[in-house]
Write an enzyme that holds these catalytic residues in place. Structure first.
Site, PDB file in Angstrom:
ATOM      1  N   ARG A  60     -84.601  63.969 -98.143  1.00  0.00           N
ATOM      2  CA  ARG A  60     -85.423  62.840 -97.691  1.00  0.00           C
ATOM      3  C   ARG A  60     -86.802  63.290 -97.229  1.00  0.00           C
ATOM      4  NH1 ARG A  60     -81.103  60.430 -93.775  1.00  0.00           N
ATOM      5  NH2 ARG A  60     -79.554  61.850 -94.630  1.00  0.00           N
ATOM      6  N   GLU A  97     -76.262  66.457 -87.220  1.00  0.00           N
ATOM      7  CA  GLU A  97     -75.398  65.513 -86.497  1.00  0.00           C
ATOM      8  C   GLU A  97     -74.018  65.475 -87.153  1.00  0.00           C
ATOM      9  OE1 GLU A  97     -76.821  61.475 -86.316  1.00  0.00           O
ATOM     10  OE2 GLU A  97     -75.808  61.099 -84.429  1.00  0.00           O
TER      11      GLU A  97
HETATM   12  O1  LIG Z   1     -81.964  66.492 -86.850  1.00  0.00           O
HETATM   13  P1  LIG Z   1     -80.748  66.854 -87.662  1.00  0.00           P
HETATM   14  O2  LIG Z   1     -79.469  66.749 -86.866  1.00  0.00           O
HETATM   15  O3  LIG Z   1     -80.889  68.172 -88.341  1.00  0.00           O
HETATM   16  O4  LIG Z   1     -80.566  65.723 -88.771  1.00  0.00           O
HETATM   17  C1  LIG Z   1     -81.634  65.219 -89.516  1.00  0.00           C
HETATM   18  C2  LIG Z   1     -81.557  65.603 -90.961  1.00  0.00           C
HETATM   19  O5  LIG Z   1     -80.381  65.023 -91.554  1.00  0.00           O
HETATM   20  C3  LIG Z   1     -80.755  64.328 -92.744  1.00  0.00           C
HETATM   21  O6  LIG Z   1     -80.736  65.139 -93.864  1.00  0.00           O
HETATM   22  P2  LIG Z   1     -79.399  65.610 -94.605  1.00  0.00           P
HETATM   23  O7  LIG Z   1     -79.139  67.046 -94.223  1.00  0.00           O
HETATM   24  O8  LIG Z   1     -78.313  64.637 -94.375  1.00  0.00           O
HETATM   25  O9  LIG Z   1     -79.836  65.678 -96.125  1.00  0.00           O
HETATM   26  P3  LIG Z   1     -80.469  64.670 -97.191  1.00  0.00           P
HETATM   27  O10 LIG Z   1     -81.927  64.503 -96.817  1.00  0.00           O
HETATM   28  O11 LIG Z   1     -80.309  65.438 -98.451  1.00  0.00           O
HETATM   29  O12 LIG Z   1     -79.717  63.364 -97.144  1.00  0.00           O
HETATM   30  C4  LIG Z   1     -82.183  63.888 -92.467  1.00  0.00           C
HETATM   31  O13 LIG Z   1     -82.899  63.587 -93.648  1.00  0.00           O
HETATM   32  C5  LIG Z   1     -82.756  65.059 -91.719  1.00  0.00           C
HETATM   33  O14 LIG Z   1     -83.258  66.062 -92.583  1.00  0.00           O
HETATM   34  N1  LIG Z   2     -77.736  59.063 -87.684  1.00  0.00           N
HETATM   35  C1  LIG Z   2     -78.349  59.476 -88.807  1.00  0.00           C
HETATM   36  N2  LIG Z   2     -78.828  58.569 -89.695  1.00  0.00           N
HETATM   37  C2  LIG Z   2     -79.440  58.981 -90.823  1.00  0.00           C
HETATM   38  N3  LIG Z   2     -79.636  60.276 -91.142  1.00  0.00           N
HETATM   39  C3  LIG Z   2     -79.181  61.195 -90.277  1.00  0.00           C
HETATM   40  N4  LIG Z   2     -79.238  62.552 -90.306  1.00  0.00           N
HETATM   41  C4  LIG Z   2     -78.620  63.011 -89.192  1.00  0.00           C
HETATM   42  N5  LIG Z   2     -78.194  62.009 -88.433  1.00  0.00           N
HETATM   43  C5  LIG Z   2     -78.514  60.864 -89.080  1.00  0.00           C
END
Ligand SMILES: O=P(O)(O)OC[C@H]1O[C@H](OP(=O)(O)OP(=O)(O)O)[C@H](O)[C@@H]1O
Ligand SMILES: Nc1ncnc2[nH]cnc12
Length: 175
Positions: A60, A97
């Site tokens: 993302r 998370e």
């Molecule tokens: O602050 P944090 O606890 O590290 O969580 C936030 C991260 O989690 C999600 O990515 P995810 O790893 O789910 O990957 P994606 O973007 O491929 O969906 C989001 O886009 C952040 O990068």
């Molecule tokens: N609560 C949440 N919603 C969307 N993306 C996340 N990445 C980590 N925590 C998340």
């Protein structure tokens, strides 16, 4: 008129795991006016910090960071999930998370002393941000800021960074 970005964020209970409220930013992306305005807000922040390059974590962070870099006319560097980049990389592992992962960056992706703003959709525990900051620093860059659409305040991610200015469009306190 200022956009209420919260109107373009969907909240889904118990996704992907029980107890998590998933904040889905895809409605922002679906609306041209909202996506452009969100990009502009982050770009103004990055410009104010003197950003010379934007770094975005997969996946993302690409959607959020690429248009910011494009608006400012500066470069974008991806921090990718393992085994995606074809040349020599630095790697950092982190918890988020829900679950854990690693990110990699090409070792020559950042010029020495280059000012970096990290862009992503959301900060939760800030494990992803922590790993990305670590990589940028190891590659010789200076992280001058980090910008998000969404910050989950209760997870206290901001408190992990005393020396980085963190900007977010929307903050959630609990539900
Ligand atoms: O602050 P944090 O606890 O590290 O969580 C936030 C991260 O989690 C999600 O990515 P995810 O790893 O789910 O990957 P994606 O973007 O491929 O969906 C989001 O886009 C952040 O990068
Ligand atoms: N609560 C949440 N919603 C969307 N993306 C996340 N990445 C980590 N925590 C998340």
């Amino acid at each position: 008129m200022a956009i209420d970005f919260k109107k373009y964020i969907a909240s889904i209970k118990d996704f992907p795991n029980e107890g998590i409220i998933f904040r889905d930013i895809t409605p922002i992306l679906q609306n041209g006016t909202a996506y452009r305005a969100a990009t502009h807000e982050l770009a103004e922040f990055a410009k104010s910090k003197g950003a010379e390059v934007i770094v975005g974590p997969e996946a993302r962070g690409f959607i959020v960071g690429c248009p910011v870099a494009n608006e400012l006319g500066i470069g974008f560097v991806p921090a990718r999930k393992p085994h995606k980049l074809p040349r020599a990389v630095k790697k950092a592992s982190y918890d988020l998370e829900y679950g854990s992962n690693s990110l990699e960056m090409h070792i020559d992706a950042i010029k020495p002393g280059q000012k970096v703003v990290i862009c992503d959709d959301l900060m939760a525990t800030a494990g992803t941000l922590h790993a990305t900051v670590k990589l940028v620093k190891e590659l010789g860059g200076e992280v001058v800021g980090a910008a998000f659409y969404v910050e989950l305040v209760d997870l206290k991610g901001v408190e992990k960074f005393s020396d980085i200015d963190i900007y977010s469009l929307v903050k959630y306190h609990g539900e």
